[in-house]
Structure formats: C-alpha cells, structure tokens
Scaffold this motif. Structure first.
Motif, PDB file in Angstrom:
ATOM      1  N   VAL A 454      21.453  18.388 -10.320  1.00  0.00           N
ATOM      2  CA  VAL A 454      21.507  16.900 -10.515  1.00  0.00           C
ATOM      3  C   VAL A 454      22.326  16.443 -11.409  1.00  0.00           C
ATOM      4  O   VAL A 454      22.980  15.347 -11.335  1.00  0.00           O
ATOM      5  N   ALA A 455      22.399  17.061 -12.499  1.00  0.00           N
ATOM      6  CA  ALA A 455      23.042  16.611 -13.813  1.00  0.00           C
ATOM      7  C   ALA A 455      24.551  16.707 -13.744  1.00  0.00           C
ATOM      8  O   ALA A 455      25.299  15.745 -13.787  1.00  0.00           O
ATOM      9  N   THR A 456      25.097  17.722 -13.256  1.00  0.00           N
ATOM     10  CA  THR A 456      26.661  17.997 -13.362  1.00  0.00           C
ATOM     11  C   THR A 456      27.080  18.663 -11.937  1.00  0.00           C
ATOM     12  O   THR A 456      28.331  18.887 -12.148  1.00  0.00           O
ATOM     13  N   GLY A 457      26.423  18.945 -10.963  1.00  0.00           N
ATOM     14  CA  GLY A 457      26.818  19.438  -9.687  1.00  0.00           C
ATOM     15  C   GLY A 457      26.557  21.003  -9.854  1.00  0.00           C
ATOM     16  O   GLY A 457      26.511  21.557  -8.757  1.00  0.00           O
ATOM     17  N   GLY A 458      26.006  21.528 -10.900  1.00  0.00           N
ATOM     18  CA  GLY A 458      25.435  22.978 -11.123  1.00  0.00           C
ATOM     19  C   GLY A 458      26.589  23.873 -10.973  1.00  0.00           C
ATOM     20  O   GLY A 458      26.195  25.027 -10.289  1.00  0.00           O
ATOM     21  N   TYR A 459      27.747  23.537 -11.100  1.00  0.00           N
ATOM     22  CA  TYR A 459      28.863  24.649 -10.798  1.00  0.00           C
ATOM     23  C   TYR A 459      29.026  25.561 -12.007  1.00  0.00           C
ATOM     24  O   TYR A 459      28.958  25.181 -13.248  1.00  0.00           O
ATOM     25  N   ALA A 460      29.630  26.851 -11.705  1.00  0.00           N
ATOM     26  CA  ALA A 460      29.831  27.941 -12.943  1.00  0.00           C
ATOM     27  C   ALA A 460      30.859  27.319 -13.624  1.00  0.00           C
ATOM     28  O   ALA A 460      30.909  27.486 -14.647  1.00  0.00           O
ATOM     29  N   LEU A 461      31.944  26.623 -12.941  1.00  0.00           N
ATOM     30  CA  LEU A 461      33.059  25.929 -13.756  1.00  0.00           C
ATOM     31  C   LEU A 461      32.457  24.792 -14.447  1.00  0.00           C
ATOM     32  O   LEU A 461      32.391  23.794 -13.903  1.00  0.00           O
ATOM     33  N   LYS A 462      32.085  24.939 -15.793  1.00  0.00           N
ATOM     34  CA  LYS A 462      31.692  23.669 -16.471  1.00  0.00           C
ATOM     35  C   LYS A 462      32.505  22.648 -17.060  1.00  0.00           C
ATOM     36  O   LYS A 462      33.117  22.672 -17.906  1.00  0.00           O
ATOM     37  N   THR A 463      33.026  21.880 -15.942  1.00  0.00           N
ATOM     38  CA  THR A 463      34.106  20.860 -16.179  1.00  0.00           C
ATOM     39  C   THR A 463      33.374  19.394 -16.212  1.00  0.00           C
ATOM     40  O   THR A 463      34.186  18.527 -16.625  1.00  0.00           O
ATOM     41  N   TYR A 464      32.195  19.234 -15.837  1.00  0.00           N
ATOM     42  CA  TYR A 464      31.749  17.811 -15.415  1.00  0.00           C
ATOM     43  C   TYR A 464      30.756  17.498 -16.609  1.00  0.00           C
ATOM     44  O   TYR A 464      30.035  16.413 -16.468  1.00  0.00           O
ATOM     45  N   GLU A 465      30.585  18.044 -17.744  1.00  0.00           N
ATOM     46  CA  GLU A 465      29.537  17.785 -18.512  1.00  0.00           C
ATOM     47  C   GLU A 465      29.811  16.335 -19.048  1.00  0.00           C
ATOM     48  O   GLU A 465      28.684  15.534 -19.196  1.00  0.00           O
ATOM     49  N   ARG A 466      30.871  15.946 -19.334  1.00  0.00           N
ATOM     50  CA  ARG A 466      31.292  14.544 -19.770  1.00  0.00           C
ATOM     51  C   ARG A 466      30.756  13.569 -18.806  1.00  0.00           C
ATOM     52  O   ARG A 466      30.663  12.272 -19.071  1.00  0.00           O
ATOM     53  N   TYR A 467      30.761  13.968 -17.610  1.00  0.00           N
ATOM     54  CA  TYR A 467      30.155  12.897 -16.340  1.00  0.00           C
ATOM     55  C   TYR A 467      29.033  13.095 -15.816  1.00  0.00           C
ATOM     56  O   TYR A 467      28.583  12.468 -15.030  1.00  0.00           O
TER      57      TYR A 467
END
Lengths: 839, 237
Positions: A454-467
């Motif tokens: 829910v927070a960032t899409g839960g992807y292994a590649l953590k690129t969405y923290e800021r969104y």
C-alpha cells in the motif's frame, strides 16, 4: 404471518414493551418463538445468527431487538448532543435496503415510535449523505461498499460511537465473495469503534452454520462463535422432473425439446417464475416461449444486463400480479416483491442442491404451504443431476461452498482506507484484522508486505519511497502522505470489478450514421468483439443486427423475424457442486437407482453397461476409441467444468511429452475428451503410456506452473486484483471515451511484474484467487488423490454411449486462449490462399 | 475446444516499401532501414511506472529496465549506425532526470558509437536531461521524414508515432488484438515500443484521413514474426 401455537409464547411476549404487545395483539398475532429468543439473547449482549427459510418473518425478527431498544431509550434532553447511528443494516443489494425501509416504516409508525430510518447507497445524493454525517439517523440501511467509505472517513469514530446493533441480511450470499471479506474487515473496525456492538446475521439454511457463527464475532479468542437461532423449515417442497414424451437430447443446454411442456405448465398456474443459469439461456427460452404463445399470455424477461427502467417495469408488473410468467437468471437480479408465484420452473440443472432450495423458496411466500417446482433437464446427464438435486432437497443436504480465506487485494484496500480515517499503529491494526474470521490465519509477515504494498507498491527495487502513499510518522504510526490519496481511495472502493460493458442502442439507420435511439441495456465488450457488422444476436427479447461501435455505445437495428446467431454458451456460471457430483456418480454405479430415472435415460445407461462399463462411485473411468482419422480419450471425473478444463490443459501437455500427439480437448461438467493423432488405447495396452502416471497428482506441480505462466486465466484474475488493491484505477462510466491508449493495461503490468518480480505479493494474491476460482485446483487435487489406483481403462472399437454428450460439444465452443498466434498465422494463410488461389 | 496444434514454419522478417524506400518491420516493434543502417523506435515512454507512482499509482518500477532490454536486443540484432527515437521517449518531461543511475548507464552504453536522434514528442517537449544525442523536431532521411505526430492529410514518406496503432482480427469466434505497424505504402505509423504502452485500434477515428483505406495493411506483432493483415480483415475497437 400466522398464529403460533406455542403456549409459552404468550407469557414470553410479556417482556415486550407495551406498544409492541399492543401492535401484535391488534393484528391477532403472537410473536414467534424465534423472534423472542433472538431478542432475549441480544439483550444479554450476545451476537446471534438467525437461520430461517424464506417467509419466516426474518426481517422483523432481525430488527426487533433494535426497535425495542430504541422504543425504550430515554428521550434526549433538549440541547443534548446528537446521538450517532444506533443500528446499521447491511444488505448485498441496494434494492433490498430500500425495500426493507418501506417494510419497516409501517409497523414503526403504527406503533407510534419516534425512530428515524434512512438509506445510504451509491444512488444517495451528495447533499443527503452530507446531512447524514451531521445528523445521523437512528437506523441506517446500507451496503458493504458504503460501510467501507463510512469507516474510512475522519469522523468515523464519532459517527459509530453509539452503535448498538448491526443487522446483516442475506449473510450466506455475502460471505462467500470478496465483498464478504471487505465487510468482515469493516465489522472488525466497528467492533473497535463500538465495543458493545451486537451483530445479528440473517441467513438461509447453510451447510456449515459454525463458519457463519465465527464470521459474526471477533475471533478473540480464535474460534469464538455467535449464538444460533434456527427456524425449522416449512412444508416440504413438491419438486418434480418435467415429464415428456419428447426425446431428451444427448448434449446442449437449450432444453428446446421441453418448451411446449413448459408452456403448458405456465398455462395451468397463476404466476410462474422460470430460472435459467445464464443470460443467453434466458434470451433463448423467452423467445421460444413467445414463439408458441398462442394465448398471448403476459410473459416477461428479467436479467441483470437489461436497462434498469425496463427491469423496474417488469418488477412493478410482478408486484401487481399482472404477469403470468417471468424468465430470470438469478434470484439476486430480481427485485423483492414476488407477487403470487405458485410455480418455479428451473430450466437446466441447478448445479447445486442449496441453490435449488433457495430458488424454489421464491415460490409461495407463505412458509407453511409447500412450494411447487418443476425441473427441466437440458440433456441426459442433467436428468441424473436433477434427480440427485431432488433427493438432496428431500434429504435436506446442503452444499453451499465453504468460506474462503481472506483475499490480500481486499486487505490492501482496507489498509489504505484505515489510514484515510486516521493514523494507525501496525501491530494493533494487525490484531484487529485478525479478529475478522476470514483473516484469522494471516501471519504478521504477510500483513507487513501488504502494508508495504500500500505504501510504495512493495517492490524489491526500492525506488518509490519518495512517492509513498502512506508513511510512518516519528511515533511509528502510519498515515496517508497527502489528502489526494484519500480522494483516490474513495473513487476506487469496493470489490466488484465489472467486465467492461457497452450500452446497446437501437437505431433505425442501417450502416451509415449511428446516433440516437433507445437504450436496451448493456452487453459485455468481449462479446461484442466477436461480432462483425451484420451479425445478428438475441438481446432484450429481440433479434438484433449489429451495426457497429462508437465510443462506449453499440448500435443495433431490429432484425425481427430473422434467425439469430445466439451468444455462444460460455459454460454454466456455476460448476457442478461436489455434493451433486458424488450423487451422480453413485447413481451411475447403482442400477437399482435407475428406476427413478426416465426410461430413455435408464436405457442409455444399460447400453453403456453392455458396450463399455459403468464406473463405481469412487472410480475414474477412462475410455479410448478411434473415430474418423483421430484417436480419442474420454475421462469421467464429474468434477465440474473448471476442474476439467485445468485437467485437460495438463493432460495434453503430458500426452504431448509421451508422444501421443494430442490435438485438442473439450471439457463439460461431467467429462473430458482429448483427441490426438496416436492410438492412445494401443499405447496403454503396450505399456508405452501409463494411466497411473498420466493422472498422477504431481501434474499440479511444474506442469501447472509452466502452463499458467502465459495463461489468460491468470491475466484476467490479475486484472481484478490490480483494481481491487488500488494498483490501477477502476474504469468509471464515461472514461472509456479517452481511449485505451491512456489507460494502463493490467495485462502489460502483469507481464512486466512476472518477468521482474515473480514473488510479488499481488502475483501471490492472483495465484491464490485463480487456484480457488477459475482453476478449481483443490477439487482437481482431491479427485486425483481419490482415484489413485482406481482408474478403470476401457479400450473400445467405437464411441461409447456415455461419451456421446462430450463428443457432441467438440467444435461447438470457440477456442479459448493459448492459440492466438496460430489464429494470426491462419489469417495470413487465408490471405495467401486468397491471393494465390484466385489465379 | 482447445487447439494445441503448432503453427507453420517461421517466415523471414517482413520487408515493406514506404515512398520507394525499403524497410524491415522487426517483431519487437522497431523499424530498420538497411540502406541507411538506421533503426527507428517510437514511444518508448521510459519511466512511465515512476510517473504514475508520483501520482499515487504504484505501477512496477521495472518498465524502463524491460524496455531497455528489448531495445538492447534489437540494436544487437541489426547493429545500426544511427538510431531515431520518434518522440515520447520519456513518459514525462522529468523522466530522464528521474531515471535511476543504473538505467542511465545502460542507455549510454547503447548510444555509444552511433548517432542518436531524440525527436520531441508531446510527453517530452524538452531535451532529455543529461543525455547526449541530437534533439530535433523532425528529421529527413532520403525521401522519408520522421516526426512524432502524423501530420493531417496526405504525407508521402512520413514516418510517425504518437497514436500507438493496434489491430484486431476475429478468427473462429475469437478475437486477437496486437500492436502493429500501420502502412498504406505512402505513410507509416509506428507501434509503441515501451513495455507499459497500450494500443489504439487503427480503425479508430484518431486515424481518420491518414491512410488510403484500400491500401492499408496492419503489420501485427507476433511473438517471433510480424503478420501482415490486409485492411479489409481488420475489425474496429
């Protein structure tokens, strides 16, 4: 409602407040035992499951505790702060909420009670919803989606603080779906907001009431159950199988042979309700009845795709008893008032004994008189299925599906809703979620992954923290990162993902300019995709000619008098229930029971016994035989079309590896036929092919995985999960106009995700969904383990009587999935042929 | 009925002629002009996932990687001397700036040793931040003109993108929809190359007036080959 002869009832009724006693007395009624029983238990703060057949006064019983409590409460002092909601009523249908309000208003005003009741549905205007927030009614009648919206608002705490009762109608039908999962999470929230709240579940008879009793209360401690009050069934229904001298067809679903007999039955009754399993069957039956309607009887059509105005007209006519017959697809499509139905006709096999019981319950609303029903099997296997269903109904057997584990896409939606209301503490929220029965087995790690999703899409590649949509605050609690997120949530709440539908508009002009005309209803986009201009189809009781699509409307002209290309039967909506399947197998293997079957069906089985063999209840029969230039293998697992389709996909892969060169297969509810170029019977005889290995359970491992990777089944499931979990937006009416180009295709997301993060939580959710839904893997697995070592092989010189039905299906169905490349190749080939052949 | 019969032999790449110039339609959705050793790709929409994420839709962050991988494969196949990216190379104006460092390096590697032309598109009206290559509105090569949006009316030799053409046929009651090159011999509209890009039916009104209908062919993209389908066989929506 009629007199109860229970002697103690009069004494117990004394516990009712005066206005209620007088109201009952004025009508010469005595409160029924179950009504008082329910009242007494809820007064002790117990939640209760009320199980009762239709017509038992369930609604009044369900509301009695709440109405009594409201009648007894002290009048608020002038100037005192307003109370919140006292009672919440939730039903699966908007129409039901409206209807209940109408039915309750009368006794409430007759008793002179000062109780405000209001409905809140998707149709409620914004200003009224706003007012309800500020000035809550005493009783709010609403749907699961509206509850989700209410608890996601910032003032949910104040709104529900005074909540005393939650009445859940049609609980048996709500709990088996994702809507039920969403509702269970909503209830868990309500129990937090209003700790003393009492749940009252109203349900038809179900196989496992314990599951519903657990569902109704918080699972703290695990296994806690609501009380149960059961109302015994009324008179036994009179169910018969249509008797006819006509030839019962080997295969197919149209039951055309029976139309004259069905028409006769309609003539002999006041009002007949005709149920079928699919929309296309409804259209066909309706047209055939009008074909022979010499007396011009008022016969109407009702299904979910028709235009709302037209449906309301039919329901109105029904209420005033001005119809003689109505063709319908499901009890839930219909409005509420049933008029004077005195006969139910079920065309096609009911597929489940409980479904049959509920549909029959629609006839004769007075529960002490027997209901009358006629079953019309469409083919010979259905004759056995109908017979089994009748015996089940007399035996009181129930085969409602077991409750499923809570879906993770629904949980994701709920998590975001929770954050929209107010910041939450993860561990505390986890406990709350697990108090909902469908989620009681959830582990903390999975829950955390859902929160991450829910927070960032839960992807292994953590690129969405800021969104991130939700973020942890300094104190560790989660909150939404922007008010815009709450707005997005509100637009996407709910678990019903509808197939894209297009309006069907009837115009005069053929070809050329398409505009204007009456809207007849809606049709699925995928169906229209298979039509070319000039094709004809049945809809809304007419034969229509497809002219073309413009924006989100499909234009048609009338093709009265022409033969229609009927929508292909897309398979029954419901697969054969496990219980009925077992009964049909038992009937097959026991000649003593054939006496109950029509002569021509019993004959068919006798000849099968002579020419081949009949499997016993626990066996799996596999026949092989040649026909034309092909070799066939037919298996009879009786596990429903979905499980057979999965089995067919897996067996063809294995036969391919074994060198049997399979070409295709077709599956029905009862059996499965595979054809190929090699003599499979010969291969088995010579030991080149082992049936035990072919049907080994290990097919559910790698073979399944490999096949599913590119299967359209998973893509379709993924699309729903992506919408429900909030990964992609719901399609809203009018949005279609902007074109496909701008909407992100869920199929493309699926491909990217599978290639780069096959363990993603949403792919796991998809897999779990598909395994229980479209693939029916659990059932296939049970069958494979049950028949281990019990496979009977019969190598025949020609087709057996039992194989005829499935063989007739070959070539009838379009090719589903998998073969699109070869179709493209074919299109090119035909182009080449056209170019070269003409020379 | 489920048919598992295999398809016929694989045909060679489909060669077409646009305004007299020969070109090869690659199944990846790229166009190769052997005479000029020029490779054309359109509508890469790089960083589309993160563009959605910015607005609260957490699409997978792997679209750029997937698109670059396919781009690397097709460049490896044809080894072009020059590459034209026909506009909408990035999904939004900040796309290039947002692109993770690893992807930027991968892209620079692909660009090394060859001419690279970025044509401006409606999604990326400005040059990509921090990337080399020529930034142009349109580009002429021999008798061909490359631009992002197709110009209205007839345009002999125009190669454009923007519309994401797709086509649909119906065979044996079943519908097959694929992205496609749309060409009538005079003009070509390229399929979108990006891995998260959908398509718009070539019979949609957005394409009205672009092609001579009787000469239109949709070169539909298959898994390993391109299928030329005559305009008369195509179905709307």
């Amino acid at each position: 409602m009629d007199q109860e002869t229970d002697l103690t009832a009069g004494a117990r009724a004394a516990t009712l407040p005066a206005p209620f006693r007088e109201w009952f007395a004025a009508r010469g009624w005595t409160p029924r035992r179950h009504q008082l029983d329910l009242l007494a238990r809820t007064r002790e703060g117990r939640s209760v499951l009320l199980i009762a057949p239709t017509g038992a006064g369930k609604t009044l019983a369900g509301f009695l505790p709440s109405l009594v409590d409201l009648a007894e409460r002290a009048r608020p002092k002038p100037g005192a702060p307003r109370q919140g909601i006292h009672t919440l009523y939730i039903s699966p249908l908007k129409a039901l909420a409206v209807d209940i309000q109408r039915n309750l208003t009368q006794p409430v005003s007759e008793m002179g009670l000062d109780i405000r009741m209001e409905t809140r549905t998707g149709d409620t205007p914004a200003h009224k919803r706003q007012r309800q927030k500020h000035v809550p009614p005493d009783v709010l009648l609403t749907t699961p989606e509206q509850l989700a919206l209410l608890i996601a608002s910032a003032d949910a705490g104040r709104f529900f603080a005074g909540l005393k009762y939650v009445v859940l109608d049609e609980l048996h039908s709500l709990v088996t779906s994702k809507r039920g999962h969403l509702l269970s999470l909503g209830l868990a929230r309500l129990r937090k907001l209003a700790p003393g709240m009492v749940g009252i579940g109203l349900s038809a008879t179900v196989a496992e009431p314990e599951a519903l009793r657990r569902w109704l209360v918080g699972q703290t401690p695990p296994g806690a159950m609501a009380d149960i009050v059961t109302v015994a069934g009324g008179a036994k229904p009179e169910i018969t199988i249509l008797e006819t001298d006509e030839h019962v067809p080997w295969a197919g679903h149209s039951a055309r042979y029976a139309i004259p007999a069905v028409y006769e039955a309609i003539r002999r009754h006041r009002t007949t309700l005709l149920f079928v399993n699919t929309r296309s069957q409804a259209e066909l039956l309706f047209r055939e009845l009008w074909h022979i309607n010499a007396d011009n009887l008022p016969i109407a059509l009702h299904h979910g795709s028709l235009d709302v105005a037209q449906r309301r007209r039919v329901e109105k006519a029904m209420e005033t008893n001005s119809l003689r017959a109505i063709v319908a697809t499901s009890t839930l499509d219909l409005g509420i008032d049933w008029g004077d139905v005195d006969l139910v006709v079920h065309v096609g096999a009911p597929k489940g004994a409980s479904r049959l019981a509920q549909r029959i319950g629609r006839s004769n609303h007075r529960m002490d008189e027997p209901s009358r029903a006629i079953l019309v099997p469409a083919n010979r296997f259905e004759v056995m299925e109908c017979r089994a269903a009748i015996e089940a109904n007399y035996l009181g057997a129930q085969d409602t599906p077991p409750l499923s584990e809570g879906a993770l896409d629904v949980l994701a939606q709920h998590v975001l809703g929770r954050a929209c209301a107010e910041p939450f503490e993860e561990a505390e929220f986890f406990d709350e979620v697990r108090s909902a029965a469908p989620y009681s087995g959830l582990d903390a790690a999975t829950f955390s992954r859902v929160v991450e999703f829910v927070a960032t899409g839960g992807y292994a590649l953590k690129t969405y923290e800021r969104y991130a949509r939700i973020r942890r605050m300094k104190d560790g609690r989660w909150r939404i990162s922007h008010p815009r997120i709450a707005q997005q949530y509100r637009l996407n709440v709910g678990t019903i993902v509808e197939a894209p539908m297009l309006n069907v508009r009837l115009t005069r002009q053929r070809g050329g300019a398409m505009r204007g005309g009456m809207v007849l209803g809606k049709v699925e986009e995928y169906f229209l995709e298979t039509l070319a201009p000039g094709d004809t189809f049945l809809f809304s009781g007419r034969t229509l000619r497809f002219e073309g699509i413009r924006e989100n409307e499909c234009f048609v002209t009338s093709a009265a008098g022409q033969d229609a290309m009927v929508p292909s039967y897309a398979g029954g909506k419901f697969p054969l229930s496990t219980y009925l399947a077992g009964e049909v197998r038992a009937m097959l293997g026991d000649p003593a029971r054939w006496k109950a079957l029509p002569e021509q069906v019993a004959d068919w089985l006798r000849i099968q016994k002579e020419k081949s063999v009949l499997p016993r209840r626990q066996d799996l029969l596999v026949e092989t035989f040649p026909r034309a230039s092909r070799h066939y293998m037919v298996a009879y697992p009786f596990e429903g079309r979905l499980a057979h389709q999965t089995l067919g996909m897996l067996l063809t892969r294995r036969l391919e590896r074994a060198g049997a060169r399979p070409l295709g297969f077709v599956a029905t509810d009862y059996s499965l036929a595979i054809w190929g170029l090699e003599d499979m019977g010969g291969m088995i005889r010579k030991g080149a092919l082992s049936l035990a290995q072919l049907f080994d359970e290990d097919m559910l491992g790698d073979d399944l995985e490999a096949w599913l990777a590119d299967s359209w089944l998973l893509k379709r499931t993924f699309r729903n999960c992506a919408v429900i979990s909030g990964l992609v937006e719901k399609r809203h009416p009018g949005q279609e106009k902007t074109g496909r180009q701008v909407t992100v295709s869920a199929d493309l997301i699926y491909d990217v995700l599978r290639a780069h993060e096959p363990d993603h939580i949403l792919l796991q959710a998809t897999w779990r969904d598909a395994a229980t839904g479209l693939l029916d893997i659990a059932r296939l697995g049970e069958m494979l383990s049950r028949t281990r070592g019990r496979i009977m092989h019969k190598d025949l010189e020609r087709i057996s009587p039992l194989a005829v039905p499935v063989m007739l299906e070959i070539g009838k169905e379009p090719v589903p999935g998998g073969a699109s490349e070869s179709l493209l190749g074919e299109a090119v080939d035909s182009l080449i042929e056209e170019a070269m052949g003409g020379a | 009925m489920n048919v598992v019969e295999g398809i016929g032999g694989v045909l060679p790449a489909v060669e077409i002629v646009i305004a007299g110039e020969g070109a090869v339609c690659d199944p990846s959705g790229a166009l190769y002009l052997p005479a000029d050793r020029l490779l054309v790709v359109s509508d890469l929409h790089l960083e589309k996932g993160s563009s959605y994420a910015r607005r609260g839709r957490m699409l997978p962050p792997y679209d750029t990687a997937a698109t670059l991988k396919r781009l690397a494969a097709v460049i490896d196949r044809h080894r072009p001397a020059a590459v034209v990216s026909l506009g909408d190379s990035f999904h939004d104006a900040d796309g290039a700036g947002r692109m993770p460092e690893a992807f930027r390096e991968r892209l620079l590697l692909l660009m090394a040793g060859r001419e690279w032309y970025w044509i401006s598109g409606n999604h990326d009206p400005l040059p990509p931040e921090g990337l080399p290559g020529h930034w142009v509105e349109e580009l002429g090569v021999g008798g061909l003109i490359f631009r992002h949006e197709p110009s209205p009316g007839e345009a002999e030799g125009e190669i454009a993108g923007h519309l994401h053409p797709g086509a649909r046929i119906v065979r044996r009651g079943r519908s097959v929809r694929r992205a496609c090159f749309a060409c009538d011999g005079a003009r070509l509209v390229m399929p979108a190359f990006g891995s998260l890009t959908g398509s718009l039916n070539v019979l949609d009104r957005a394409f009205a007036g672009l092609f001579r209908r009787e000469a239109l062919t949709a070169y539909m993209l298959g898994a390993e080959r391109v299928y030329p389908i005559a305009g008369a066989m195509l179905r709307p929506t």
